[in-house]
Write an enzyme that holds these catalytic residues in place. Structure first.
Site, PDB file in Angstrom:
ATOM      1  CB  CYS A 179      24.131  30.892 128.033  1.00 14.55           C
ATOM      2  SG  CYS A 179      23.450  31.494 126.481  1.00 14.55           S
ATOM      3  CB  CYS A 225      20.502  29.300 126.677  1.00 18.27           C
ATOM      4  SG  CYS A 225      19.098  28.670 127.609  1.00 18.27           S
TER       5      CYS A 225
HETATM    6  S1  SF4 Z   1      21.729  34.418 124.648  1.00 22.79           S
HETATM    7 FE1  SF4 Z   1      23.289  33.722 126.086  1.00 22.79          FE
HETATM    8  S2  SF4 Z   1      25.218  34.370 125.097  1.00 22.79           S
HETATM    9 FE2  SF4 Z   1      23.608  35.610 124.173  1.00 22.79          FE
HETATM   10  S3  SF4 Z   1      23.563  37.509 125.427  1.00 22.79           S
HETATM   11 FE3  SF4 Z   1      21.971  36.065 126.197  1.00 22.79          FE
HETATM   12  S4  SF4 Z   1      22.973  35.042 127.884  1.00 22.79           S
HETATM   13 FE4  SF4 Z   1      24.616  35.941 126.627  1.00 22.79          FE
END
Ligand code: SF4
Length: 232
Positions: free
Chosen positions: A118, A228
């Site tokens: 994230c 996030c």
């Molecule tokens: S929510 Fe966060 S951890 Fe999940 S794919 Fe998207 S950016 Fe990556």
């Protein structure tokens, strides 16, 4: 010249004075105060805040983070918003493509270290993209989760040194539904498939909540992660 200190004071004052104001009044204050240096962010779960903002500031910038992991329905909602609403959709992307991230950090980083994923795919691109603005609005609501229960309608985002608005912070889901109904607001079609909060498509990041679970229960379910990082 208006300084960040001036905006910090203005944000704290507005947060107090606009607590009982309507979403449009809060957005009007932002439009009058910041003009084009104000934007709305949208996950494209729905276009409620983008719609509200477009009524007070037609042509408003609507910022969308394309993580590279979105459901096709989310990208379709983004495209429909851009094609049909009086807003200027701006898509931000991470520095690394998914393939480049896989090569550098290993595949499925979202399963192994979702905070890092994230940070790379959401937090950094947003921080970079907000560089040209003094204020930004989100769709955060107090009834979404305990971690959002104290969301101010206007606050000072100290990390980014910008004013942060949550014009529908006080709204309930019923009020959102009523606004959508009354104004024909675009919704992500996944909401009709049982999803109640829509983020990235890996199952570890977005799942349908179980029977009787809260709206955001399907986000990073079972990991202890609830946000996030954008709003922390
Ligand atoms: S929510 Fe966060 S951890 Fe999940 S794919 Fe998207 S950016 Fe990556």
């Amino acid at each position: 010249m208006t300084t960040a200190t001036d905006y910090e004071a203005a944000a704290l004052k507005a947060g107090r004075e606009l607590e009982e104001a309507s979403a449009q009044e809060i957005l009007r204050w932002a439009a009058d105060t910041f003009g084009k240096r104000f934007c709305v962010t949208s996950s494209m779960e729905d276009a409620v805040v983008a719609h509200l903002a477009s009524t007070v500031l037609p042509g408003v910038d609507v910022v969308f983070l394309d993580t590279g992991y979105h459901f096709p329905e989310t990208i379709g909602t983004r495209d429909a918003v851009a094609a049909t609403m009086p807003v200027n959709v701006i898509t931000l992307t991470p520095k690394l493509s998914v393939a480049e991230q896989d090569a550098e950090y290993g595949p499925r980083l979202h399963d192994r270290d979702p905070d890092l994923c994230c940070s790379l795919r959401k937090v950094e691109p947003l921080n970079r993209g907000l560089g040209g603005y003094d204020a930004w609005a989100t769709g955060l609501r107090r009834d979404e989760s305990p971690s959002r229960a104290n969301t101010p309608v206007v606050a000072w985002d100290a990390k980014r040194r910008k004013v942060k608005l949550a014009p529908i912070a006080r709204w309930t889901q019923d009020e959102v539904d009523a606004y959508v109904q009354a104004n024909g607001v675009l919704l992500n079609p996944l909401l009709w498939e049982g999803y109640t909060s829509i983020g990235c498509s890996p199952l570890s990041c977005t799942a349908k909540p179980g029977e009787g679970e809260a709206g955001r229960a399907g986000r990073w379910a079972g990991s202890g992660k609830t946000e996030c990082g954008i709003h922390l």
